[in-house]
Design a protein around this motif. Structure first.
Motif, PDB file in Angstrom:
ATOM      1  N   CYS A 107      -0.983   6.283   8.904  1.00 53.96           N
ATOM      2  CA  CYS A 107       0.022   5.262   9.222  1.00 53.96           C
ATOM      3  C   CYS A 107       0.442   4.540   7.946  1.00 53.96           C
ATOM      4  O   CYS A 107      -0.358   4.406   7.021  1.00 53.96           O
ATOM      5  CB  CYS A 107      -0.550   4.197  10.160  1.00 53.96           C
ATOM      6  N   GLY A 108       1.648   4.045   7.944  1.00 56.85           N
ATOM      7  CA  GLY A 108       2.126   3.155   6.881  1.00 56.85           C
ATOM      8  C   GLY A 108       1.972   3.757   5.497  1.00 56.85           C
ATOM      9  O   GLY A 108       2.290   4.930   5.257  1.00 56.85           O
ATOM     10  N   ALA A 127      -0.595   4.742   3.918  1.00 52.80           N
ATOM     11  CA  ALA A 127      -1.445   5.938   3.864  1.00 52.80           C
ATOM     12  C   ALA A 127      -0.635   7.183   4.249  1.00 52.80           C
ATOM     13  O   ALA A 127      -0.871   8.274   3.732  1.00 52.80           O
ATOM     14  CB  ALA A 127      -2.651   5.758   4.789  1.00 52.80           C
ATOM     15  N   SER A 163      -6.895   6.834   5.626  1.00 48.50           N
ATOM     16  CA  SER A 163      -6.886   5.442   6.093  1.00 48.50           C
ATOM     17  C   SER A 163      -7.697   4.568   5.150  1.00 48.50           C
ATOM     18  O   SER A 163      -8.836   4.900   4.830  1.00 48.50           O
ATOM     19  CB  SER A 163      -7.479   5.377   7.503  1.00 48.50           C
ATOM     20  N   SER A 220      -8.668   1.353   5.844  1.00 42.21           N
ATOM     21  CA  SER A 220      -9.678   0.640   6.646  1.00 42.21           C
ATOM     22  C   SER A 220     -10.604   1.601   7.383  1.00 42.21           C
ATOM     23  O   SER A 220     -11.756   1.278   7.656  1.00 42.21           O
ATOM     24  CB  SER A 220      -8.973  -0.243   7.675  1.00 42.21           C
ATOM     25  N   GLY A 221     -10.068   2.761   7.741  1.00 37.56           N
ATOM     26  CA  GLY A 221     -10.832   3.684   8.579  1.00 37.56           C
ATOM     27  C   GLY A 221     -10.934   3.233  10.025  1.00 37.56           C
ATOM     28  O   GLY A 221     -11.688   3.818  10.810  1.00 37.56           O
ATOM     29  N   THR A 227      -7.863   2.153  11.830  1.00 40.99           N
ATOM     30  CA  THR A 227      -6.531   2.110  12.433  1.00 40.99           C
ATOM     31  C   THR A 227      -6.545   2.895  13.751  1.00 40.99           C
ATOM     32  O   THR A 227      -6.893   4.077  13.769  1.00 40.99           O
ATOM     33  CB  THR A 227      -5.502   2.683  11.433  1.00 40.99           C
ATOM     34  N   VAL A 241      -2.864  -7.789   2.493  1.00 37.76           N
ATOM     35  CA  VAL A 241      -2.351  -6.961   3.590  1.00 37.76           C
ATOM     36  C   VAL A 241      -1.529  -5.790   3.041  1.00 37.76           C
ATOM     37  O   VAL A 241      -1.571  -4.676   3.560  1.00 37.76           O
ATOM     38  CB  VAL A 241      -1.529  -7.834   4.574  1.00 37.76           C
ATOM     39  N   ALA A 242      -0.813  -6.050   1.970  1.00 41.02           N
ATOM     40  CA  ALA A 242      -0.039  -4.967   1.352  1.00 41.02           C
ATOM     41  C   ALA A 242      -1.002  -4.065   0.584  1.00 41.02           C
ATOM     42  O   ALA A 242      -1.697  -4.509  -0.329  1.00 41.02           O
ATOM     43  CB  ALA A 242       1.004  -5.556   0.418  1.00 41.02           C
ATOM     44  N   SER A 243      -1.033  -2.824   0.962  1.00 44.49           N
ATOM     45  CA  SER A 243      -1.961  -1.884   0.336  1.00 44.49           C
ATOM     46  C   SER A 243      -1.449  -1.495  -1.051  1.00 44.49           C
ATOM     47  O   SER A 243      -0.288  -1.103  -1.200  1.00 44.49           O
ATOM     48  CB  SER A 243      -2.077  -0.657   1.237  1.00 44.49           C
ATOM     49  N   GLN A 283      -5.883   6.807  -3.022  1.00 44.73           N
ATOM     50  CA  GLN A 283      -5.650   7.883  -2.038  1.00 44.73           C
ATOM     51  C   GLN A 283      -4.904   9.031  -2.712  1.00 44.73           C
ATOM     52  O   GLN A 283      -5.261  10.208  -2.567  1.00 44.73           O
ATOM     53  CB  GLN A 283      -4.792   7.362  -0.868  1.00 44.73           C
ATOM     54  N   LEU A 325       8.771  -0.137   1.792  1.00 48.39           N
ATOM     55  CA  LEU A 325       7.817  -0.759   2.733  1.00 48.39           C
ATOM     56  C   LEU A 325       7.162  -1.984   2.085  1.00 48.39           C
ATOM     57  O   LEU A 325       7.060  -3.052   2.700  1.00 48.39           O
ATOM     58  CB  LEU A 325       6.741   0.251   3.155  1.00 48.39           C
ATOM     59  N   LYS A 326       6.750  -1.804   0.830  1.00 48.64           N
ATOM     60  CA  LYS A 326       6.073  -2.910   0.131  1.00 48.64           C
ATOM     61  C   LYS A 326       7.007  -4.109   0.043  1.00 48.64           C
ATOM     62  O   LYS A 326       6.615  -5.234   0.312  1.00 48.64           O
ATOM     63  CB  LYS A 326       5.692  -2.424  -1.274  1.00 48.64           C
ATOM     64  N   GLU A 334       7.614  -5.730   3.588  1.00 53.47           N
ATOM     65  CA  GLU A 334       6.495  -6.392   4.270  1.00 53.47           C
ATOM     66  C   GLU A 334       6.103  -7.717   3.627  1.00 53.47           C
ATOM     67  O   GLU A 334       5.666  -8.620   4.325  1.00 53.47           O
ATOM     68  CB  GLU A 334       5.290  -5.462   4.473  1.00 53.47           C
ATOM     69  N   VAL A 368      -4.974  -2.472  11.668  1.00 55.53           N
ATOM     70  CA  VAL A 368      -4.245  -2.471  12.937  1.00 55.53           C
ATOM     71  C   VAL A 368      -5.049  -1.687  13.960  1.00 55.53           C
ATOM     72  O   VAL A 368      -4.969  -0.454  14.046  1.00 55.53           O
ATOM     73  CB  VAL A 368      -2.820  -1.883  12.752  1.00 55.53           C
TER      74      VAL A 368
HETATM   75  O1  M6R Z   1      -6.095   1.018   7.006  1.00 54.98           O
HETATM   76  P1  M6R Z   1      -5.008   2.052   7.040  1.00 54.98           P
HETATM   77  O2  M6R Z   1      -4.815   2.728   5.732  1.00 54.98           O
HETATM   78  O3  M6R Z   1      -5.200   3.058   8.148  1.00 54.98           O
HETATM   79  O4  M6R Z   1      -3.690   1.243   7.357  1.00 54.98           O
HETATM   80  C1  M6R Z   1      -2.483   1.901   7.542  1.00 54.98           C
HETATM   81  C2  M6R Z   1      -1.326   0.930   7.525  1.00 54.98           C
HETATM   82  O5  M6R Z   1      -1.477  -0.041   8.525  1.00 54.98           O
HETATM   83  C3  M6R Z   1      -1.185   0.229   6.173  1.00 54.98           C
HETATM   84  O6  M6R Z   1      -1.066   1.130   5.118  1.00 54.98           O
HETATM   85  C4  M6R Z   1       0.047  -0.699   6.175  1.00 54.98           C
HETATM   86  O7  M6R Z   1       1.210   0.052   6.236  1.00 54.98           O
HETATM   87  C5  M6R Z   1       0.031  -1.609   4.935  1.00 54.98           C
HETATM   88  N1  M6R Z   1       0.271  -2.972   5.317  1.00 54.98           N
HETATM   89  C6  M6R Z   1       1.030  -1.211   3.907  1.00 54.98           C
HETATM   90  O8  M6R Z   1       1.021  -2.027   2.787  1.00 54.98           O
END
Ligand code: M6R
Length: 366
Positions: A57-58, A60, A104, A106-107, A109, A155-157, A164, A241-242, A245, A363
């Motif tokens: 997702c997102g 990742a 992922s 967080s692992g 999602t 929150v922003a990855s 990754q 996206l960055k 968000e 999420v």
């Molecule tokens: O923990 P995850 O990598 O599974 O999360 C996936 C997305 O929710 C995550 O990358 C989200 O898009 C970020 N807020 C992006 O910066």
């Protein structure tokens, strides 16, 4: 905890050269020395499969999207990619001669975990690329590869994305070698390039001042477009996206060549168009798309290397010069200015960078 930085996001952007070096030390024998070699766990024999399905997702999922270019071009391995929320309900047919790979940070999602469970008895192996090694996705996979980015709070990855990408690139090299597309010497040359990456990333971090000075103008935009070709296309998606968000500015990423199929109608002198274009074999094509934007008075911000900026910088609103970088590593390096653009624009807008509205770090609902 923020180690002197104003925000976790700033700290995590700055940490990237160090955490990437950690990941390299983990996965590359003799990283930075003579005769570097891949050090991946047993059970990753890419001759056993004829397809790889990647789901996330997102951010990742954009890492998977970049990796698809690598697996296909370096290893001739056909790849499917999908966002987990679509994959799980699509009833995709999966072959026993394939692996499914879940990425992922967080692992945890929910959609990605459900997609993993869907794939479980249908593929030969479930591989996970995760930051949190104790997470559900790591535990339920047959094989979990840590990205070693360290705890990501913003929150922003950011650092999770580049780590990754690094792990996926190393897997693509392994696939290329296993499948006879890359010689051991070629893999070694790529690994030697990898050792230069932390230094190149430090260099890219040095663009922060220039980016900050553009941010007031970017902060005034209603819409921003990001363009890229090849593996820089998913980077354009990630840059958009960055930005959206954390700054709440509407932003979209497009494949440069798609511009004329619709989005070019949006262009006028108020729309910044951020072009991610290292001077590679696709550069000329991207430049011609960029010129279509300039002909319509779009404000182009070109991100390229010195050769690219010298060749195509004239007429751009702004150009940022990155160090020259081997093709394979370009998406990892160019993630940094994309992150800095989002960060400084958000600061200029005064938004809550680490805790943007409506978003959660992990999420866990679908
Ligand atoms: O923990 P995850 O990598 O599974 O999360 C996936 C997305 O929710 C995550 O990358 C989200 O898009 C970020 N807020 C992006 O910066």
């Amino acid at each position: 905890e923020k180690a002197g930085y104003k925000h976790f996001m700033a700290k995590e952007i700055a940490e990237q050269p160090a955490v990437l070096a950690d990941a390299l030390r983990h996965y590359v024998e003799n990283s930075g020395g003579v005769n570097p070699a891949l050090r991946l766990p047993e059970g990753l024999d890419f001759t056993q499969i004829d397809r790889l399905t990647m789901v996330a997702c997102g951010t990742a999922s954009y890492a998977c999207h970049v990796a698809k270019y690598w697996f296909e071009s370096l290893a001739g391995l056909p790849c499917d990619i999908d966002v987990a929320s679509e994959f799980r309900y699509r009833e995709p047919p999966l072959s026993a001669r394939s692996w499914a790979l879940f990425v992922s940070q967080s692992g945890e999602t929910a959609d990605t975990l459900a997609a993993l469970r869907y794939a479980k008895d249908k593929v030969a192996k479930i591989v996970a690329v995760v930051n949190v090694s104790t997470s559900s996705i790591a535990r339920e996979a047959d094989l979990a590869l840590p990205i070693l980015a360290g705890i990501e709070v913003g929150v922003a990855s950011t650092k999770a994305f580049t780590c990754q990408l690094a792990v996926l690139a190393l897997l693509a090299l392994k696939a290329g070698q296993d499948r006879g597309r890359l010689t051991a010497a070629q893999v070694q040359a790529h690994l030697a390039d990898f050792a230069l990456l932390p230094g190149l990333m430090n260099h890219a971090l040095g663009l922060a001042g220039e980016i900050e000075s553009l941010s007031d103008q970017l902060a005034e935009a209603q819409d921003v477009l990001f363009l890229g070709r090849g593996p820089m296309y998913p980077l354009a998606l990630e840059g958009a996206l960055k930005l959206k968000e954390i700054s709440y500015i509407h932003a979209e990423g497009y494949a440069s060549g798609e511009l004329k199929h619709g989005p070019i109608a949006l262009i006028d002198n108020r729309v910044p168009v951020i072009v991610l274009a290292p001077r590679d074999h696709l550069f000329e094509k991207t430049v011609s798309n960029m010129q279509e934007v300039m002909a319509r008075h779009g404000k182009v911000l070109l991100l390229s290397d010195a050769a690219g900026v010298a060749e195509a910088g004239a007429g751009c609103w702004q150009a940022l010069t990155l160090p020259q970088v081997p093709d394979l590593l370009a998406p990892i390096l160019y993630a940094i200015p994309a992150q800095l653009l989002a960060y400084h624009t958000a600061i200029a807008k005064g938004t809550d960078v680490d805790q943007p509205r409506n978003l959660a770090k992990s999420v866990t609902v679908e």
